[in-house]
Each structure stands twice: as structure tokens, then as C-alpha cells.
Design an enzyme around this catalytic site. Structure first.
Site, PDB file in Angstrom:
ATOM      1  N   CYS B  71       0.839  -1.199   0.000  1.00  0.00           N
ATOM      2  CA  CYS B  71       0.000   0.000   0.000  1.00  0.00           C
ATOM      3  C   CYS B  71       0.878   1.254   0.000  1.00  0.00           C
ATOM      4  CB  CYS B  71      -0.976  -0.037   1.186  1.00  0.00           C
ATOM      5  SG  CYS B  71      -2.321   1.146   1.022  1.00  0.00           S
ATOM      6  N   HIS B 211      -3.646  -5.606   1.069  1.00  0.00           N
ATOM      7  CA  HIS B 211      -3.021  -5.831   2.373  1.00  0.00           C
ATOM      8  C   HIS B 211      -3.005  -7.308   2.747  1.00  0.00           C
ATOM      9  CE1 HIS B 211      -2.582  -1.644   3.743  1.00  0.00           C
ATOM     10  NE2 HIS B 211      -3.615  -1.417   2.952  1.00  0.00           N
ATOM     11  N   GLU B 213      -1.313  -8.716   4.914  1.00  0.00           N
ATOM     12  CA  GLU B 213      -1.142  -8.887   6.373  1.00  0.00           C
ATOM     13  C   GLU B 213      -2.482  -8.937   7.105  1.00  0.00           C
ATOM     14  OE1 GLU B 213      -0.727  -6.133   4.724  1.00  0.00           O
ATOM     15  OE2 GLU B 213      -1.262  -4.359   5.905  1.00  0.00           O
TER      16      GLU B 213
END
Lengths: 978, 243
Positions: B71, B211, B213
């Protein structure tokens, strides 16, 4: 001195359709296109001369994206065209409007640009930014001005120009060491009132007289610093006079006969805190003492929760108002030494489709308010890296001149990590943003009503946030907390330093030097420095030995830190400017001198106009087209999907959002509540829920019912996603009109009584709350609005539930009884019915919620949805849409009474009800869990796209998923399905 | 979870030289809003990398150790000229610091004009130069949350170059792995050729907008399924770092 102007424009010439559409709504039909450019003004008046080559380097590195943008650099001539002499060239293809922030309003981009330039070796550069709109179409001068004022520029914080704008550099001025003495001696009541209103003190005559007699006694006149400090500290916003006032309350029954008058010794004490004390929950860590309520999460961590309002600033400058609303409530969380981990927002707006000509003077159009507020919330929460996960949006004519913006924040802190006792000799340290003239008089402003002139007069009360400075504060305070570097902490909110230092030093006294406060620009007088509500500042009490370590952390996080003075121990507030005393007040007078008001309150059950009130039976004779009504409800703005703007909030960041705002296979069905798993606790299965209850429509009908229903709604939403009903804590936020008017106050009293009764019945403590009064526009109050926010413990994150139907063939149960309670319902609102019974508190609500929770923990519940606005019919439609499955339900099976007509079963809003989906194999065990409680097997989930309502053998009506989608989501094409 | 021992380091600690790149085997530039993205996403942080950390970072990248930008980290790598990274010369000083003026790819405002948060499916580009990603056999399902994730190129030739040199790492696809072909919301931001992430010619610098994560445990999956974890991306890159 040279001023360079850099115009950055997208290569793509398409322009901004949103602006064109909004212009058409504004009645400027001839606007064809609008292209936006960013403008940067760069000048060298403070540093060495700028060379063109340096401007080009700045463009390449920081200002222009070479792939998609082009730049036009010019150096400005001395005599620029000026708006006043603007000549409209009607032959031109294109007209230009340029908009810039007013000097003194936070311009984050300019500041970041100046820092970046310095990093590139270009020192002493001063920057300012603006926006250019290039408009095509046949536009008259008056249309251009209408576009500027109604759409492109908010004159509260910005100025505009037709044609090139003057570079918006602030003019610097000298420090102003000017303190005024204000003689009060001998003034009569009228003169005291006049003094209060001229200085925007919002103090009433009794309060002014109290101040007058104090200064008569000590034999001098107050300074402006002292008077302003007293006004802030004694403001409704800071001290909550109404909630502490003694009230004589008279209630009249539906037949007009009065109950005996009650003497209430403070609403907060009698109802809200009393409920918390009565239910005595052992897991409450802090209620009503700190800046946020705190409950236990697990054996290592506690959770802090706070909800604030930012209504008046949002009415004037929606983006900045909402932006700083989030910033403020997040600082309340930092102020209890917690790390912020999530945000919530609840918004109340006027009708979005209001015709332009119906807009009162001095009011921003509700669509503009909504756009700005939503953007302001997203901007701040997203940039802080906080998920915005739960909320509600209500539309009602009553919020036209005075929208409501509730901002909430949750934080987590290790047990026992929040120090609250400043010590004698501790330093008064201010951290964070610089102080400017922004936000002067916010506390007294929020304690006054809005009028048409407010937009013009109160500009300085509105601010723009700087989330990145706040991000630094979050990290710095967490580090400082873990190193135990401070002995107390608070945020600079309403009243600025005066409130923060005044409250923290209440016991000890404080001695501070205002020359040491870092300023954004010179020219502030001492009282302005002391009162400024500039954002992103915290005040800490720091033992002198820890200053150096705190400074090292501040340097790492690039947070400005200043030592202003000390907590003295003599019980006096002493404020100096350049060594000279400008205020000397005993803390005792400041905090205890306020004469508590005494007020009258009146309440008529069923509203003052009882004659127009048809009974439930009379309503029952009407017949209506249920199918059409259901579709109308689904498309009602308060019910319909809010996806178009909820997706502009990051609800995923930090990776802990387990139940999201949108659920189901296409991730577009409505969620009842959010479930979050905090980072750092993944070693256990515990999570928490956030939910809300709010229903101003009901409040117009019956204040007591609004309160119990809001508590029930927040509760049933929490239970629906998996929260333990015995581990739910509540927050109250009251937004009301002018409380000095007896019937407004009466409704508030009745609401508080409902809060008490509900909290006790649900065995749930209030842990924090806030009131925002004087929400009126030109003498018209908003509908009295109670927001209940609930934070609940979800014992097992693997056993959460969402509202979308999961599998065809599963059974659909309705839990709870239904009654003919249509008073204040969405149905009554749509039909224009004024009367009807308002929903009562359910019998033994905890028993049914405990049973539902137990069956959820046993894995028996496939989906679960609460019944609220629009009742059973709306809830069932939402479950079908969310799961892309049909259903068939039989109204004859519903438990309850008073159904002269079946639309009552479909649309009544009786409290305490859930729809649940259970697999046939689990049905027996599920029914066993609910033994002795009211529930009914209503029907089953279908594999088709049909939602069918029957009554025994009769088919009443049906609708398709596509029809629901069109009404609820506003699109006929199912975008997410491909 | 992915096998590494991560340490969170503030850019000011690197600037001060208190912590050095050479101590680490892999660099992740995470998401967020560096400097509030007040001058455009990642722009100001990119300047920091160029002014203060150019030499150390160049050495790190040239040594073949992996760099992952997520990002805002991806936006920063692009705006600092580290992605796609062709045409990079070992120059230093003022010229190099402002050499971003001739970039030909960018991440700009979403086609819909606003920030958007939603889950998307990603497919690893089969022939990508970031060959460590080849071990990811299934799609990756994770959220995007950005306002400036629209990947664009200055002209058709730039795109052709990216494709030809196999510098595309991830594309937005539907639930079945079919290319989005620009269809919203499968391609959530209007990126050209559905590009969600790219890499440098050496394949060790990788950036993507979504994302991963946020999907390292199945319980985070909004569709209640298992598999398609974002964790697989971290595993793949960590395994390259340790090889």
C-alpha cells in the site's frame, strides 16, 4: 521577493462529474464540465531568493506526478487581478474559480511541502495551497458566485476568487502582550448580560453576578484571561450544569392529570451514575471519572470507550467539524493512557433530497453536510490507521439546521497502566500541535444555539485536523506510558489549555508561563493562547527527572514538546505572560464557585397534543399494501444500505475486524454490530463487540420508550453477533435542545428515567457519557436524541454470528413476543400516524438474551439478526438479501397479542426480538435452550430468490431478491455477484 | 508466522544511523499515510528515502535481498523510482534526488475518486520476475484500503515493456481466478491491465496495493472459508530472504 505559482492539472481532461451533478442540484444547470487543479504558491520572503531551477526540482520531487499530471509554473506580477474588479468575460469558453484556506487555518500540505523543501536544501521557503476550478458552460456572474458559495468554497474557513486568487499567505504580526481589565463593579443585570453576550461568554446573569461579587470582595477587576477561564470552566460543555442542576419535574399522564412533582438532585447523579452503582459490575474499571469509560477485557488488558459529539462545528464546516470530532475523541482515549484501536460514528442529517429553495438561510444543504462529514471521518480515522467499524445514519427533517455527528473511539491499555495523580513539583508539559487562533470559544460556542448569523460570527470556532500529528502523539504517549514517565495526562479539548491545566491542577494548583507555548504564528493575545482549541495537543504532569527521557521520545516521533510551568501545591491557578501575572484564581472558586442552576421540567405522556392520537385499534382498521410499504421501508434512507460511504472508511486495518459492516457471500448485507480482536491478544479467543441503539422517531412519541428501546437495541445488536449479555457496558450521549425551556428538559428527564430503568433491568452499567445541549436552529430544537453505544465481550471469537441466511432448508425462528406497538415506528412515520403505543421494555430481557447466547456458544445458530426499524419484514428481507437466499414465513405462528391486522406483525417494533436461523438437525437442542421463553418457528430458508409471507394457508405477498436489492441497495444490477 | 523475526524500525532511527539496513535480511515498507500523504501518496516519504537513505538502500537492493512495499510502501517505492526500477543509475547528489521526474508508472487517484475498503482476489502473475512468488499456488484473498491505488503508465509502450519484461507481480481477478478486465469492483480502483502489484527486473523488490497482512488466519476471512491466505506472500518472500 518573488511569488511563484504552480498549477498542477491532470492530463486526463474528463473533469469531475460529481461537481457537475452537485451544481445541477444547486440549480446551475448550464455547467457542463469542471476541471480541478491544485495550486501551490511558493515564496522566498523569509529566506534566500528562489531560483526557477529550484521550483522545477520541487515540482519533480514533490508537486507533480509526471505520469498523469502537468504543471504550469509562473511568477506572479506585483499587480494581480483582484476579485473586486473582476470582469466576467462572457465570450470566454471557460470561467475560473479559485479557493484557498483563510490565513490561520491549518494547511497541512503547505507545511509538509516546506519541510520537504528544506530536506532538499531549499531553506526558508514559505508555501500556501489553493484549488482551482475551471468551469465550462454558459454561466452568469451570479451563477458563478452561487457555485462558489454553495458548492466549491466554505466561507467559514476558505475564501474564493473569480479568476486568479491572491496567494493566501498569512500576514505576520507582532506578539501582542495585551491584557484587558474588565470592570464589573456596579454593573446591573442588563449590563452583566450584555458583557456576557458581547464577549461570547455564554454565562447567565446568576453566574455573572457570582463572578462580580467575587471580584468585589477581593477589590479588583477581572482580567480578560480570568473571565474567559471562568466562562470556559463554567460552560455547559465543560461542567454539564444541566445534568447537575436541581430540577422540579412534573409529569402529566395521557389523560392530562399530573403526577406528584419530583425533586431531582441532578440527572447524572440520580439516574446515570445511580444505575452503574446499582448494578455494581465487578469488571468496570472506571466509570464517569476519567476521559473515557474503562472495562476489563482479559487478564492482561482493559478496554476504554468514549463517544463524543461535534455537532455545531460540523454544521458550519462539515469536513473540519467531523475530522476534529474523531481527533478529539481519539485524544480522550489517549488521555486514559490507552492505545486507540477502533472508531465508530453515528450521524443524523436532514433530508438529502431537500429542494434548494426550501433551504433556510445560513444553512448548508444536507447533502453537502453529509459529503463533508463522511469525508472528514474517513480522512482522520484512515490516516490514524484505525478501523471505523460501526455506526448508524439517521435522516430526519429535524436535523436540517443542526446535524448530529457522534464520534466514538475504543482503546486498549494494560491493566493498571493509567496514572491519574499529578504530584507537587511535576512539570506542566504540553505535547503535539502548535497553538493558533483556531477554535477560540469552542466550549461556549457549543453551549449556545445556532442562528443564521452563526456562520459569519463563529468562524474561529471551527478547525481542521492534522491526523499525522495525532498519530505521533499516540505512539509517543504509549511509549511514555510504558516507561512510566508521567504522573497524569489529559487532552486539550474544549477550553484548550485553560481546561486541561485547570482540571489537572484542581487539587494542587498550577503556575504556567504562556510565552513558552509554541505558536503557529505570532499575534495572539494571552487569553487567546490560553483558550485556543488548536487540535492535537495533550497536557502531561511530568516529574522533572523524566523530562529528558520524554524529550528523547518526542524527538523520535517528531512531536513538539514544551515545559510550561509546574504544579505548585498552593491551590492557585497562576498564569503569566512574559513573567507578568495575567490570571490569579483560587482553584476552589474556579471549580466550586459555579452556582448550580435550578430548573423546571414538564412532560406530557403521549405528547402535548393527545387528542390527535388514534389508538392501536383504530390503526388496525386501515388496510394497506404491505408489499409496497416494505419496499418503501427498504429504500428509506435511514434503513437502506450505507455502503456507498461506509466503504470510504477503512474497516480492516489492524487485522482484527472479525464481523464487518457488510456480511454475507457478497459482503453487502447489513451487520448488527462489529466484532474486533485486538492486536496483541491473539493468544486467546476473546474479542469484543461494538453496537448502537438510536431511534429519534420514537423519541418524538415517547421519551421513556426511546431510552429503553435504545438500550435494548444496542444490547440485542451486541448479542446477535456473539457478545455475552452479562458483559455489556453502555455509553449514553444525549443531544437535546435548549434545556432552560421546561418541556425540552422534561423530555430529557423522562429519557434519563428510561435509561436508569433499562440499565437496571439489563444489569448493565453506564461507563461514560456526554451531553450536547442547545442543539437548536433559529429557535427550533432538534428531535431529542439519545444514542446508546454498547461495548460487549465476545467470549469466543469462533462463535460469532452474522445476519445473512446461510443455507436453504434451515429453520427460521422468531425469538420474543410481538405486540401492537406502532407508536413511533417507521410504519407510523410513513403513514403519517401520530399516535399508537410506544414499545415497552420486554419482560425479563436478560433471560432470553442469555439463552440465545448459550445456544450461539453451542454452535446452534447459523445466522441472527435483530428486529428494529421496520420490524420483522425488514429484518427478514435483509437476511435473505445478505445470504442471496429466499424464505417463507407464516405470520400465524408469531407469539404475542393485539394483531387486528397482519401489518402489525410485519412492521411493529416491539423490543427484545431476534430472527435466527437453525439447522433442522439442531432444532430440538435449540428449542431446549429456549425452554420457557417466548419463541416461534416461523418458516424456512428457501433455495429460490422468493421471499414469501403467508398467514396460515393464505399467501399474503412475496418479493424477489432483486426487488429487495433495488430498494435497499439502490441498484437493480447485482454488481457483486459476478 | 511466516518464519522471520520482524523488528519495527522508525525511519528516523535509520536516518540517525542508529539502526542500519545491513543488519537485516529483508525490508518491508508497510501501509499507512506517511506525512498524511499531503502531497500525494508516498511522495514525501519517497523524498526521505532518496535524500537520507539512498546509498544504504541501493546497496541493500543490489545485494538481492528482498524488499516488499504494501500500500503506502508500494506507493513510496514507485515514487522513489525503486519500482519498477529500470533506468536506475548509480548517481548521487541533487540530480539523482529529483530524478523521479521521468517516471513512467504511477499510483494515482482511484477511478471512483475516493478511498475504498473492500476484499479482493489476487493472482500471482505466472511468469513474474519475482520468482519467489511462484510457490504460491492458489489465489490470495485480502482487502484493499486506499484512495490512490490506481496503477497507471505514461503510454502503451511503458505497459508493453512491463509485460514483456515480466515485471507484473499481481493482478486483480475474480473469485475463480479470471482476470477482472477492468470490471468494478473486482478491479477496485481502475488500474490498467488489472495490475495490483509489480516488481523490479531483478525480482527482489516487490510492491502491491492490497493488504496481505490482514489475512494471515482463516478466522479473518469474511467468507468463512479457509486457504487463500495473504500469509503465503510473506512466506514466499521470507523464504527468498533466507535462501
Amino acid at each position: 521577493m518573488t511569488v511563484y505559482r504552480v498549477e498542477v492539472t491532470a492530463k486526463d481532461p474528463t473533469g469531475d462529474f460529481g461537481i457537475v451533478a452537485a451544481a445541477h442540484r444547486l440549480g446551475v444547470d448550464t455547467l457542463q464540465s469542471c476541471r480541478k487543479s491544485r495550486l501551490y504558491f511558493l515564496t522566498d520572503h523569509k529566506g534566500p531568493p528562489l531560483a526557477t531551477e529550484q521550483i522545477e526540482r520541487l515540482c519533480a520531487a514533490l508537486l507533480v506526478d509526471p505520469v498523469v499530471e502537468t504543471a504550469l509554473i509562473s511568477s506572479l506580477p506585483e499587480n494581480r487581478p483582484c476579485d473586486i474588479n473582476y470582469q466576467l468575460d462572457t465570450e470566454a469558453d471557460e470561467q475560473v474559480i479559485e479557493v484557498a484556506l483563510r490565513p490561520g487555518v491549518t494547511d497541512v500540505a503547505a507545511r509538509v511541502l516546506e519541510q520537504g523543501a528544506a530536506e532538499m536544501g531549499i531553506h526558508g521557503l514559505e508555501a500556501a495551497t489553493a484549488t482551482q476550478f475551471r468551469l465550462t458552460g454558459v454561466l452568469s456572474l451570479s451563477e458563478l458566485r452561487r457555485l462558489a458559495r454553495g458548492l466549491l468554497c466554505n466561507e467559514t474557513i476558505e475564501s474564493y476568487s473569480l479568476g486568479p486568487i491572491e496567494p493566501p499567505f498569512g500576514r505576520s504580526s507582532d506578539a501582542r502582550n495585551y491584557v484587558e481589565q474588565i470592570p464589573l463593579a456596579g454593573l446591573d443585570e442588563a449590563a452583566l448580560s450584555q458583557c456576557s453576550s458581547e464577549r461570547m461568554l455564554s454565562l447567565d446573569v446568576r453566574e455573572m453576578k457570582e463572578i462580580q461579587s467575587y471580584y468585589e470582595e477581593i477589590g479588583r477587576a477581572p482580567t480578560d484571561v480570568e473571565l474567559e477561564t471562568l466562562a470556559q470552566t463554567w460552560s455547559e460543555h465543560c461542567v454539564h450544569k444541566t445534568f447537575k442542576a436541581r430540577i422540579a419535574f412534573t409529569r402529566y399522564g395521557p389523560d392530562g392529570s399530573p403526577y406528584p412533582t419530583e425533586e431531582i438532585q441532578g440527572l447524572l447523579h440520580t439516574y446515570i451514575q445511580a444505575a452503574t452503582e446499582k448494578v455494581k459490575r465487578s469488571w468496570v474499571r472506571s466509570a464517569f471519572v476519567d476521559d473515557a469509560g474503562i472495562i476489563e477485557f482479559d487478564d492482561k488488558y482493559d478496554l476504554a470507550f468514549k463517544v463524543e459529539t461535534h455537532n455545531h462545528p460540523s454544521a458550519l464546516e462539515p469536513f473540519g467539524g467531523a475530522n476534529t470530532g474523531i481527533g478529539g475523541v481519539v485524544r480522550d482515549i489517549i488521555a486514559v493512557s490507552a492505545r486507540p484501536i477502533a472508531c465508530t460514528d453515528v450521524l443524523c442529517f436532514g433530508p438529502q433530497n431537500l429542494p434548494q429553495e426550501a433551504l433556510p438561510a445560513g444553512v448548508l444543504h444536507p447533502a453537502r453536510v453529509e459529503d463533508g462529514v463522511v469525508a472528514g471521518i474517513g480522512d482522520y480515522g484512515n490516516k490514524l490507521g484505525l478501523p471505523t467499524v460501526n455506526g448508524a445514519v439517521i435522516y430526519d427533517d429535524g436535523y436540517l439546521g443542526n446535524p448530529l455527528v457522534f464520534c466514538g473511539a475504543v482503546g486498549m491499555l494494560p491493566k493498571g497502566a493509567h496514572p491519574t495523580a499529578p504530584q507537587k513539583g511535576d512539570r506542566v508539559v504540553v505535547l503535539g500541535g502548535r497553538t493558533g487562533r483556531d477554535g477560540i470559544h469552542g466550549a461556549t460556542f457549543s453551549s449556545a444555539e445556532l442562528t443564521q448569523a452563526t456562520h459569519v460570527e463563529s468562524g474561529s470556532a471551527v478547525q481542521i485536523g492534522d491526523p499525522i500529528t495525532e498519530k505521533g502523539l499516540i505512539e509517543l504517549v504509549e511509549n511514555a506510558r510504558d516507561a512510566r514517565l508521567y504522573s497524569a495526562i489529559t487532552d486539550c479539548g474544549a477550553g484548550g489549555l485553560s481546561s486541561a491545566v485547570g482540571e489537572m491542577g484542581e487539587e494542587l494548583g498550577a503556575d504556567v508561563e504562556l510565552m513558552d507555548v509554541p505558536l503557529k504564528y505570532p499575534g495572539l493575545t494571552p487569553w487567546e493562547i490560553w483558550l485556543s482549541e488548536a487540535q492535537e495537543r495533550m497536557v502531561l504532569a511530568v516529574p522533572p527527572a523524566n523530562l529528558e527521557r520524554l524529550q528523547a521520545l518526542a524527538d523520535l516521533w517528531e512531536v513538539e514538546m514544551r515545559d510550561l510551568g509546574r504544579f505548585s501545591g498552593d491551590g492557585w491557578l497562576r498564569v503569566r505572560y512574559d513573567g507578568r501575572p495575567v490570571a490569579e484564581l483560587p482553584m476552589k472558586f474556579l471549580h466550586e464557585g459555579l452556582p448550580l442552576p435550578r430548573r423546571e421540567a414538564l412532560y406530557h405522556e403521549g405528547g402535548p397534543d393527545r387528542k390527535s392520537r388514534p389508538t392501536g385499534k383504530e390503526q388496525g382498521r386501515t388496510s394497506l399494501n404491505e408489499r409496497a410499504v416494505l419496499l418503501q421501508m427498504l429504500s428509506h434512507p435511514s434503513v437502506a444500505s450505507k455502503e456507498r460511504f461506509v466503504r470510504t472508511y477503512d474497516h480492516e486495518v489492524r487485522g482484527g475486524t472479525l464481523v464487518r459492516p457488510f456480511v454475507g457471500p457478497h459482503m453487502d448485507g447489513p451487520a448488527d454490530a462489529a466484532v474486533l480482536k485486538p492486536l496483541g491478544t491473539w493468544d486467546n479467543g476473546r474479542a469484543f463487540s461494538l453496537s448502537v441503539g438510536i431511534n429519534p422517531l420514537l423519541g418524538k412519541r415517547d421519551s421513556y420508550s426511546m431510552a429503553v428501546s435504545a438500550v435494548d437495541e444496542a444490547f440485542r445488536n451486541a448479542v446477535a453477533v456473539g457478545a455475552d449479555p452479562d458483559r455489556i457496558a453502555l455509553l449514553d450521549n444525549f443531544c437535546w435542545g435548549n434545556p432552560t425551556i421546561p418541556d425540552r428538559l422534561g423530555a430529557l428527564v423522562r429519557t434519563c428515567q428510561g435509561c436508569y430503568d433499562a440499565a437496571v433491568a439489563y444489569n448493565a452499567p453506564f461507563i461514560s457519557g456526554k451531553d450536547s445541549l442547545y442543539n437548536e436552529f433559529d429557535g427550533q430544537p432538534i428531535p431529542g436524541t439519545l444514542l446508546i453505544s454498547a461495548i460487549g465481550i465476545v467470549p469466543d471469537m469462533r462463535h460469532t454470528c452474522t445476519s445473512d441466511f446461510k443455507e436453504a432448508g434451515n429453520l427460521i425462528y422468531l425469538l420474543g413476543q410481538s405486540h401492537g406497538e406502532l407508536g413511533g415506528s417507521l410504519l407510523s412515520h410513513l403513514m403519517g400516524w401520530e399516535g399508537g403505543e410506544a414499545p415497552a421494555m420486554p419482560n425479563d430481557p436478560l433471560a432470553r438474551y442469555r439463552a440465545l447466547h448459550a445456544s450461539m456458544l453451542s454452535g446452534l445458530i447459523q445466522s441472527c439478526h435483530d428486529l428494529s426499524e421496520g420490524g420483522l419484514a425488514v429484518a427478514l428481507a435483509e437476511m435473505c438479501f445478505g445470504g442471496r437466499l429466499g424464505a417463507k414465513v407464516d405470520l400465524l405462528t408469531i407469539c404475542g397479542d393485539g394483531f387486528p391486522n397482519h401489518y402489525i406483525q410485519l412492521f411493529c417494533e416491539t423490543n427484545g426480538r431476534h430472527l435466527v436461523e437453525v439447522a433442522p438437525a439442531d432444532a430440538a437442542r435449540f428449542e431446549e435452550c429456549l425452554a420457557g421463553l417466548p419463541f416461534a418457528l416461523l418458516g424456512e430458508v428457501l433455495p429460490s430468490d422468493q421471499v414469501i409471507f403467508t398467514k396460515g394457508p393464505d399467501r399474503l405477498f412475496q418479493l424477489t431478491l432483486n426487488e429487495i436489492s433495488t430498494a435497499w441497495k439502490g441498484d437493480s444490477k447485482d454488481e457483486a455477484s459476478n | 508466522m511466516a518464519g522471520g523475526t520482524p523488528k519495527i524500525v522508525h525511519i528516523n532511527q535509520l536516518r540517525a544511523g542508529a539502526i542500519r539496513f545491513s543488519e537485516f535480511g529483508m525490508l518491508v515498507l508497510p501501509g499507512g499515510f506517511s506525512y498524511g500523504d499531503a502531497l500525494g501518496a508516498g511522495v514525501r516519504q519517497a523524498l526521505d528515502l532518496q535524500v537520507f537513505l539512498q546509498d544504504e538502500l541501493t546497496e541493500f537492493v543490489d545485494s538481492g535481498r528482498p524488499v516488499l512495499g504494501i500500500c503506502n510502501g508500494f506507493q513510496t517505492l514507485v515514487k522513489a523510482g525503486l519500482l519498477p526500477g529500470h533506468g536506475r543509475e548509480k548517481a548521487s547528489g541533487a540530480e539523482q534526488r529529483t530524478s523521479t521526474g521521468n517516471r513512467d508508472v504511477t499510483l494515482t487517484y482511484n477511478a471512483r475518486g475516493h478511498f475504498e475498503c473492500r476484499w479482493v482476489h489476487l493472482a500471482v502473475e505466472p511468469e513474474t520476475k519475482a520468482n519467489c512468488l511462484a510457490q504460491i499456488e492458489e489465489l490470495v484473498f485480502c482487502p484493499v484500503a486506499h484512495g490512490e491505488g490506481n496503477f497507471q503508465v505514461s503510454d502503451d509502450e511503458s505497459l508493453e515493456q512491463l509485460e514483456k519484461r515480466n515485471l507484473v507481480a499481481f493482478r486483480y481477478v475474480d473469485v475463480n481466478g479470471e482476470r477482472a478486465r477492468g470490471r468494478y469492483p473486482i478491479n477496485p480502483n481502475g488500474s490498467v491491465a488489472d495490475i495490483a502489484g509489480i516488481c523490479n527486473p531483478a525480482g527482489n523488490v516487490i510492491g502491491l496495493m492490497p493488504h496481505p497482512e490482514d489475512h494471515v488466519e482463516s478466522i479473518q476471512n469474511p467468507l468463512s472459508g479457509s486457504g487463500r491466505l495473504g500469509l503465503s506472500i510473506f512466506r514466499a518472500i521470507v523464504s527468498r530472504a533466507s535462501s
